[in-house]
Design an enzyme around this catalytic site. Sequence first.
Site, PDB file in Angstrom:
ATOM      1  N   HIS A   1      -7.591  -5.341  -1.284  1.00 43.16           N
ATOM      2  CA  HIS A   1      -6.452  -4.424  -1.334  1.00 43.16           C
ATOM      3  C   HIS A   1      -5.155  -5.200  -1.134  1.00 43.16           C
ATOM      4  O   HIS A   1      -4.994  -5.880  -0.130  1.00 43.16           O
ATOM      5  CB  HIS A   1      -6.612  -3.364  -0.248  1.00 43.16           C
ATOM      6  CG  HIS A   1      -5.488  -2.377  -0.195  1.00 43.16           C
ATOM      7  ND1 HIS A   1      -4.959  -1.793  -1.324  1.00 43.16           N
ATOM      8  CD2 HIS A   1      -4.785  -1.870   0.859  1.00 43.16           C
ATOM      9  CE1 HIS A   1      -3.987  -0.962  -0.975  1.00 43.16           C
ATOM     10  NE2 HIS A   1      -3.857  -1.000   0.340  1.00 43.16           N
TER      11      HIS A   1
ATOM     12  N   SER B   1       0.830  -1.195   0.000  1.00 43.47           N
ATOM     13  CA  SER B   1       0.000   0.000   0.000  1.00 43.47           C
ATOM     14  C   SER B   1       0.876   1.260   0.000  1.00 43.47           C
ATOM     15  O   SER B   1       1.713   1.403  -0.877  1.00 43.47           O
ATOM     16  CB  SER B   1      -0.945  -0.066   1.205  1.00 43.47           C
ATOM     17  OG  SER B   1      -2.023   0.801   1.046  1.00 43.47           O
TER      18      SER B   1
ATOM     19  N   ASP C   1      -8.914  -3.826  -6.448  1.00 45.86           N
ATOM     20  CA  ASP C   1      -8.378  -3.104  -5.289  1.00 45.86           C
ATOM     21  C   ASP C   1      -9.074  -1.745  -5.168  1.00 45.86           C
ATOM     22  O   ASP C   1      -8.964  -0.912  -6.064  1.00 45.86           O
ATOM     23  CB  ASP C   1      -6.874  -2.913  -5.464  1.00 45.86           C
ATOM     24  CG  ASP C   1      -6.186  -2.395  -4.215  1.00 45.86           C
ATOM     25  OD1 ASP C   1      -6.824  -1.659  -3.435  1.00 45.86           O
ATOM     26  OD2 ASP C   1      -4.999  -2.732  -4.021  1.00 45.86           O
TER      27      ASP C   1
END
Length: 544
Positions: free
Chosen positions: A515, A263, A487
């Site tokens: 995600h 991320s 995502d």
Amino acid sequence: MRMRSRLVVGSTLCLALLAAACGDGINEGVRSTRSDSSPGNRTAGTTGSTDTTGSTDTTDTTTGTTGSTDTTDTTDTTGSTTTTEDPTAAAFGWQESGLDGTVQKGNLKVPIDYKDPSLGTFDLYVTRHKASKPAERIGSLLVNPGGPGFGGSVLAQVADQYFSQDLIDRFDIIGWDPRGTGVSKPAIDCITNYDKYFGAQYTGLAPTQEHELFVNLSKEFEKACVDKNTKIFQYVGTNNSARDMDSIRKALGEDKITYFGFSYGSELGATWVTMFPDTVRAAVLDGAADPNADELQSGLQQTKGFEDALATFLAHCSKTPSCAFNNNGDAEGAFDKLMASLDTKPITSQSGRPDINQNIAISGVVQAMYSQSYWPTLEQALAAARTGDGAGLLALYDSYYQRQQDGTYDNSLEAFQVISCVDSPERTTVETADADAAKYHQVAPRISPNSVVGSYFCTFFPKSQDPRVMITGTGAGPVLVVGTTGDPATPLASSQNMAKALEGGVLLTVTADQHTGYDVNTCSHSTVDGYLIKLKVPPVGTKC
């Protein structure tokens, strides 16, 4: 893993922490297993690389690890073996953390300002999960779970919950709480009453009064962040965290090092490979933001990602009779009706907490979009809300904002906003932000129902002195970028753009509605592990 965003929702302060989850939901532990007790402080050394952005590392070298090198053949799966005397002990002051001897904790001092060490130091909290098979050890693997604003030390403490056994066998997993976050000190701290800023919804106000209220709340929040963090405010950005990564590498005595970021950790990793390309052995960026998008573009991309994820959830619920929110095959209609109702007549909450209004409900919905594992919980929460029970939505909202059982909050939201704004050269005016609200509503009418009040996310912060560098990765070699088709936090297009921005970027596409993609299936695991261990770069166009 965490990736945060700024959404324009309802009539809130319009600052939203989006806690980005891996598919199995392990993101919720990123701050729960760390201890505030830490061993003695050490200072980073200055051996090794040059910051290609021109900043010179002037850290005190008297207690650092000078002259040591990593003799591992980085093209092989075997490397140096451990010795009885750990050469990194002087730098970190390692202490055992746990009963089996595999995890250690330590501290490393780094300068607040690498150009002016006289300003003082950050005390980084660092953890190490030692390679399970020392004879096959390749080196150290720096890891980051995302954010910005979350500590990463837990990734090493519970490495078996995040990484494959193949990686654990061959790497020392190194996690740390980036400057300003977690239990690294000093840590960013702005407010204590989150409900005032993120949960409240005011009714009965004229539009001009409501607008003035939210502008003032934004001013108040941002002023608190500056006033309470004056010494460190301008020095907690991603550039300096990348410099800290290089300090950690030096203290570990490794010429080149390996990195795995999830991320926001992808943005941090991309910054690091751009600033310190000669120190990169390998780097994986899983769930990457678009590095070239401006504040508005990035916000629109991410908000649409959540809108699309919500549409997928509602469509699934409509065609699944067992879904608690099925509503005779029209979950979409039930959702829209419920949100409209909560906007005008919130559900009465428990004592001392805000009523469950549209803002709280949407925050809870967004929390559940990070992984299908949350969907059953959201189904039940929405179904209960239709009958006047908002406890489920409030619980999701609390998870979204990292509320503890004792009613306190960690500092992740404050750190998120400050770091994000230090990284950005932009300071959007109130007028521009208000005009942008309609753009958010256009791409995401359910997630961003407000079309009038803007998001004043960085508006009242001072101008950044060190905005994040432009991402190029020049000279770093191959960098593996993982993008996931469904995502919501870092849409596939964002990861594609990250791969394009990096000189050696290679995209791995993973099919899933969650995600980040590493943990999705055997293909994603083996492809990432093969690159990290054997430096085997997957062919262009590889999909899992």
